[in-house]
Structures are given as structure tokens and as C-alpha cells.
Motif scaffolding. Structure first.
Motif, PDB file in Angstrom:
ATOM      1  N   PRO A   1       0.824  -1.202   0.000  1.00 22.20           N
ATOM      2  CA  PRO A   1       0.000   0.000   0.000  1.00 22.20           C
ATOM      3  C   PRO A   1       0.863   1.259   0.000  1.00 22.20           C
ATOM      4  O   PRO A   1       2.029   1.226   0.359  1.00 22.20           O
ATOM      5  CB  PRO A   1      -0.791  -0.122   1.303  1.00 22.20           C
ATOM      6  CG  PRO A   1       0.072  -0.952   2.195  1.00 22.20           C
ATOM      7  CD  PRO A   1       0.788  -1.909   1.280  1.00 22.20           C
ATOM      8  N   THR A   2       0.267   2.373  -0.402  1.00 21.21           N
ATOM      9  CA  THR A   2       0.965   3.645  -0.379  1.00 21.21           C
ATOM     10  C   THR A   2       0.264   4.597   0.584  1.00 21.21           C
ATOM     11  O   THR A   2      -0.893   4.392   0.945  1.00 21.21           O
ATOM     12  CB  THR A   2       1.024   4.299  -1.778  1.00 21.21           C
ATOM     13  OG1 THR A   2      -0.305   4.520  -2.239  1.00 21.21           O
ATOM     14  CG2 THR A   2       1.799   3.448  -2.760  1.00 21.21           C
ATOM     15  N   THR A   3       0.989   5.616   0.992  1.00 23.59           N
ATOM     16  CA  THR A   3       0.449   6.635   1.886  1.00 23.59           C
ATOM     17  C   THR A   3       1.049   7.988   1.520  1.00 23.59           C
ATOM     18  O   THR A   3       2.042   8.048   0.799  1.00 23.59           O
ATOM     19  CB  THR A   3       0.747   6.299   3.362  1.00 23.59           C
ATOM     20  OG1 THR A   3       0.035   7.196   4.203  1.00 23.59           O
ATOM     21  CG2 THR A   3       2.223   6.362   3.661  1.00 23.59           C
ATOM     22  N   THR A   4       0.432   9.029   2.017  1.00 26.49           N
ATOM     23  CA  THR A   4       0.949  10.372   1.794  1.00 26.49           C
ATOM     24  C   THR A   4       1.925  10.713   2.910  1.00 26.49           C
ATOM     25  O   THR A   4       1.530  10.834   4.072  1.00 26.49           O
ATOM     26  CB  THR A   4      -0.201  11.398   1.768  1.00 26.49           C
ATOM     27  OG1 THR A   4      -1.112  11.023   0.738  1.00 26.49           O
ATOM     28  CG2 THR A   4       0.328  12.789   1.508  1.00 26.49           C
TER      29      THR A   4
ATOM     30  N   LYS B   1       4.560  10.704  -1.769  1.00 31.48           N
ATOM     31  CA  LYS B   1       3.913   9.393  -1.722  1.00 31.48           C
ATOM     32  C   LYS B   1       4.968   8.301  -1.551  1.00 31.48           C
ATOM     33  O   LYS B   1       6.024   8.342  -2.183  1.00 31.48           O
ATOM     34  CB  LYS B   1       3.107   9.138  -2.985  1.00 31.48           C
ATOM     35  CG  LYS B   1       2.264   7.862  -2.887  1.00 31.48           C
ATOM     36  CD  LYS B   1       1.354   7.716  -4.070  1.00 31.48           C
ATOM     37  CE  LYS B   1       0.107   8.516  -3.749  1.00 31.48           C
ATOM     38  NZ  LYS B   1      -0.949   8.313  -4.724  1.00 31.48           N
ATOM     39  N   ALA B   2       4.666   7.333  -0.688  1.00 32.32           N
ATOM     40  CA  ALA B   2       5.598   6.230  -0.441  1.00 32.32           C
ATOM     41  C   ALA B   2       4.831   4.946  -0.163  1.00 32.32           C
ATOM     42  O   ALA B   2       3.715   4.976   0.357  1.00 32.32           O
ATOM     43  CB  ALA B   2       6.501   6.548   0.754  1.00 32.32           C
TER      44      ALA B   2
ATOM     45  N   GLU C   1       8.979   7.632  -5.876  1.00 29.61           N
ATOM     46  CA  GLU C   1       9.695   8.424  -6.873  1.00 29.61           C
ATOM     47  C   GLU C   1      11.173   8.032  -6.966  1.00 29.61           C
ATOM     48  O   GLU C   1      11.677   7.733  -8.038  1.00 29.61           O
ATOM     49  CB  GLU C   1       9.577   9.915  -6.546  1.00 29.61           C
ATOM     50  CG  GLU C   1      10.189  10.833  -7.570  1.00 29.61           C
ATOM     51  CD  GLU C   1       9.428  10.858  -8.894  1.00 29.61           C
ATOM     52  OE1 GLU C   1      10.058  11.185  -9.905  1.00 29.61           O
ATOM     53  OE2 GLU C   1       8.236  10.520  -8.919  1.00 29.61           O
ATOM     54  N   CYS C   2      11.885   8.020  -5.829  1.00 26.50           N
ATOM     55  CA  CYS C   2      13.346   7.803  -5.862  1.00 26.50           C
ATOM     56  C   CYS C   2      13.793   6.500  -5.185  1.00 26.50           C
ATOM     57  O   CYS C   2      14.974   6.207  -5.136  1.00 26.50           O
ATOM     58  CB  CYS C   2      14.072   8.995  -5.221  1.00 26.50           C
ATOM     59  SG  CYS C   2      13.871   9.125  -3.425  1.00 26.50           S
ATOM     60  N   ASP C   3      12.853   5.723  -4.627  1.00 23.25           N
ATOM     61  CA  ASP C   3      13.133   4.450  -3.947  1.00 23.25           C
ATOM     62  C   ASP C   3      13.952   4.598  -2.671  1.00 23.25           C
ATOM     63  O   ASP C   3      14.502   3.624  -2.159  1.00 23.25           O
ATOM     64  CB  ASP C   3      13.813   3.433  -4.869  1.00 23.25           C
ATOM     65  CG  ASP C   3      12.837   2.798  -5.836  1.00 23.25           C
ATOM     66  OD1 ASP C   3      11.643   2.690  -5.497  1.00 23.25           O
ATOM     67  OD2 ASP C   3      13.269   2.394  -6.932  1.00 23.25           O
ATOM     68  N   HIS C   4      14.048   5.817  -2.131  1.00 19.47           N
ATOM     69  CA  HIS C   4      14.724   6.019  -0.844  1.00 19.47           C
ATOM     70  C   HIS C   4      13.934   5.289   0.239  1.00 19.47           C
ATOM     71  O   HIS C   4      12.704   5.301   0.240  1.00 19.47           O
ATOM     72  CB  HIS C   4      14.807   7.513  -0.527  1.00 19.47           C
ATOM     73  CG  HIS C   4      15.421   7.810   0.808  1.00 19.47           C
ATOM     74  ND1 HIS C   4      16.764   7.619   1.064  1.00 19.47           N
ATOM     75  CD2 HIS C   4      14.876   8.271   1.963  1.00 19.47           C
ATOM     76  CE1 HIS C   4      17.013   7.953   2.320  1.00 19.47           C
ATOM     77  NE2 HIS C   4      15.893   8.357   2.883  1.00 19.47           N
TER      78      HIS C   4
END
Length: 107
Positions: A61-64, A74-75, A97-100
């Protein structure tokens, strides 16, 4: 048990340093700090799972939440119980976005 300051993954010992198996970050071991740690039976290294062909939407799942690396909002996240059962779970995030990778604990 030691966790990486860069990505939040569990680290392993290699001589006089802790090494992150995920991002390679290293930090010196501190024998005074480690004196309270309890060792359990040694475990075999687990196999690396190739996730390169898995669609990001299928990973979780993703979250803000704001990425501390690129500022994207978003992650993906997962929650794990890494401390004693009477303490809250730790949230692990991966920026879409950057996979951090980073973690968030309730203190």
C-alpha cells in the motif's frame, strides 16, 4: 540488533563494523552499546529476492508522506513489530519516486 541510519534495514556484523545488507552503509561497532544486546542462535543468510519485474503497485500500500531524500509526497509502506510486543510497530517507507528507504518509530 542494529538498524541502518540510511535505510532502516537490519545490519549485520563484519569484524569491527556493522554493515547494511540493503544499501551497504557501514558504521563502527560500539562494544559498550552492544553489551546489553542478546545473541540468539546464528541464522543462515537468506536468499536475495529479485523484485525487478514486480509492478510497484503490487508491492504494498501507499500513503501520503514526504520523502526526506527528494521531497515527493507518496511512499509505499509496511509495518513490522521489531521491538517488544507492548510497544508500537515500526513503519518502513519506500519513496515511489526515488526508492529512498526510511523508517519511523513512535517514541
Amino acid at each position: 540488533m542494529e538498524f541502518c541510519d540510511e535505510c532502516g534495514s537490519m545490519m549485520k556484523t563484519d569484524g569491527d563494523v556493522w554493515v547494511c545488507g540493503n544499501c551497504g552503509h557501514e558504521k563502527l561497532r560500539d562494544s559498550a552499546n552492544e553489551s546489553h544486546m542478546t545473541s540468539t542462535a546464528a541464522r543462515e543468510d537468506s536468499e536475495v529476492v529479485d523484485m525487478s519485474e514486480v509492478d510497484a503497485g503490487e508491492i504494498g500500500p501507499t500513503t501520503t508522506v514526504k520523502c526526506p531524500n527528494c521531497g515527493h509526497d507518496k511512499a509505499r509502506y509496511e509495518m513490522k513489530q521489531i521491538r517488544s510486543a507492548d510497544e508500537s510497530e515500526t513503519r518502513f517507507f519506500t519513496c515511489v519516486e526515488c526508492d529512498h528507504k526510511w523508517r519511523e518509530d513512535d517514541h
